[in-house]
Design an enzyme around this catalytic site. Structure first.
Site, PDB file in Angstrom:
ATOM      1  N   CYS A 157      37.966 -31.229   0.321  1.00 56.37           N
ATOM      2  CA  CYS A 157      36.974 -30.298  -0.114  1.00 56.37           C
ATOM      3  C   CYS A 157      37.235 -29.172   0.882  1.00 56.37           C
ATOM      4  O   CYS A 157      37.554 -29.403   2.005  1.00 56.37           O
ATOM      5  CB  CYS A 157      35.450 -30.924   0.210  1.00 56.37           C
ATOM      6  SG  CYS A 157      34.032 -29.748  -0.246  1.00 56.37           S
ATOM      7  N   ASP A 191      34.970 -27.646   2.506  1.00 55.70           N
ATOM      8  CA  ASP A 191      33.880 -27.683   3.620  1.00 55.70           C
ATOM      9  C   ASP A 191      34.413 -27.795   4.932  1.00 55.70           C
ATOM     10  O   ASP A 191      35.465 -28.383   5.374  1.00 55.70           O
ATOM     11  CB  ASP A 191      33.043 -28.993   3.359  1.00 55.70           C
ATOM     12  CG  ASP A 191      31.814 -29.008   4.121  1.00 55.70           C
ATOM     13  OD1 ASP A 191      31.897 -28.933   5.429  1.00 55.70           O
ATOM     14  OD2 ASP A 191      30.682 -29.258   3.690  1.00 55.70           O
ATOM     15  N   ARG A 244      33.563 -28.681   7.704  1.00 58.02           N
ATOM     16  CA  ARG A 244      33.315 -30.047   8.491  1.00 58.02           C
ATOM     17  C   ARG A 244      34.124 -30.894   8.270  1.00 58.02           C
ATOM     18  O   ARG A 244      34.238 -31.983   8.818  1.00 58.02           O
ATOM     19  CB  ARG A 244      31.851 -30.500   8.324  1.00 58.02           C
ATOM     20  CG  ARG A 244      30.953 -29.410   8.812  1.00 58.02           C
ATOM     21  CD  ARG A 244      29.537 -29.790   8.315  1.00 58.02           C
ATOM     22  NE  ARG A 244      29.391 -29.693   6.696  1.00 58.02           N
ATOM     23  CZ  ARG A 244      28.211 -29.919   5.819  1.00 58.02           C
ATOM     24  NH1 ARG A 244      27.177 -30.302   6.720  1.00 58.02           N
ATOM     25  NH2 ARG A 244      28.292 -29.739   4.738  1.00 58.02           N
ATOM     26  N   HIS A 294      33.525 -36.000   0.551  1.00 53.13           N
ATOM     27  CA  HIS A 294      32.588 -36.440   1.853  1.00 53.13           C
ATOM     28  C   HIS A 294      31.201 -36.641   1.169  1.00 53.13           C
ATOM     29  O   HIS A 294      30.904 -35.790   0.374  1.00 53.13           O
ATOM     30  CB  HIS A 294      33.008 -35.248   2.831  1.00 53.13           C
ATOM     31  CG  HIS A 294      32.396 -33.905   2.415  1.00 53.13           C
ATOM     32  ND1 HIS A 294      31.130 -33.512   2.659  1.00 53.13           N
ATOM     33  CD2 HIS A 294      32.849 -32.896   1.729  1.00 53.13           C
ATOM     34  CE1 HIS A 294      30.940 -32.135   2.291  1.00 53.13           C
ATOM     35  NE2 HIS A 294      32.085 -31.927   1.534  1.00 53.13           N
ATOM     36  N   CYS A 307      28.047 -33.491  -0.018  1.00 59.00           N
ATOM     37  CA  CYS A 307      29.039 -32.323  -0.410  1.00 59.00           C
ATOM     38  C   CYS A 307      27.995 -31.359  -0.944  1.00 59.00           C
ATOM     39  O   CYS A 307      27.406 -31.763  -1.943  1.00 59.00           O
ATOM     40  CB  CYS A 307      29.886 -32.833  -1.297  1.00 59.00           C
ATOM     41  SG  CYS A 307      30.932 -31.535  -1.696  1.00 59.00           S
TER      42      CYS A 307
HETATM   43 CO    CO Z   1      32.155 -30.690   0.068  1.00 58.11          CO
END
Ligand code: CO
Length: 214
Positions: free
Chosen positions: A42, A44, A46, A98, A101
């Protein structure tokens, strides 16, 4: 100092540190790459692939998009998969999603008129929800519903990879790569394996390429 100046400054410091430990580090790196892994994760911020598995430059070939999807008409992701499998000859592909999400959470909500393109990207996740509606809707909280769809999405993306000619051809000819579906916990920083497809996995006939007779 501007925020982006900090990035350039940090980069200089990092490069110096690497060279202090090993003066040849970048010289060797510049010649070639031989990563053993392709990571599809992803976008993302993080879930930074190399950092969470403590990997060095050169170890992992990476593709990231919103909600770690492999979509059969997405030439961006498919080009990465083809290059990784056919040229870099990676032994393993890791599809890493994750918990919590944002893409998955958004897919469980109404479409937003302000994000028409992003909505389209999330359409396949809505389909996965529809296939598993009964199981997901039975969960008591929104977080649990999101997190179960996170897991089901990873499993679905791993399967989608196995439906591509790229993977089936490599399995048939080279008995690689193994495909792993992992989920990452933002709250504890830990990866959990969910599913593994080995090169001898039986493919559902409607998705199968028959390389023997073609
Ligand atoms: Co995500």
């Amino acid at each position: 100092m501007k925020s982006f100046d900090k990035l350039l400054l940090e980069n200089k410091a990092w490069s110096e540190e690497k060279k202090a430990v090993d003066p040849e580090f970048f010289l060797a790196m510049a010649k070639t790459q031989t990563p053993e892994f392709l990571w599809i994760g992803c976008s993302d911020s993080r879930v930074p692939a190399e950092i969470i598995v403590n990997a060095e430059p050169g170890e992992i070939f990476i593709h990231r998009n919103i909600a770690n999807q492999i979509i059969e008409t997405d030439f961006n992701c498919l080009s990465v998969v083809q290059y990784a499998v056919s040229v870099l000859e990676v032994e393993h592909i890791i599809v890493c999603g994750h918990y919590n999400c944002g893409g998955i959470r958004a897919a469980l909500d109404k479409q937003s008129p302000n994000l028409v393109i992003t909505n389209k990207w999330l359409m396949h996740i809505k389909d996965i929800y529809r296939f598993h509606k009964q199981e997901i809707d039975a969960l008591p909280t929104e977080d649990q519903r999101v997190n179960r769809l996170v897991e089901l999405n990873i499993i679905e993306q791993v399967k989608t990879l196995s439906h591509t000619s790229i993977i089936q051809n490599a399995w048939y000819k080279h008995q690689r790569p193994t495909i792993h579906g992992w989920v990452y916990g933002l709250a504890d920083g830990l990866l959990h394996p969910l599913v593994t497809l080995y090169p001898d996995t039986e493919i559902d006939p409607i998705y199968k390429y028959d390389f023997q007779t073609s």
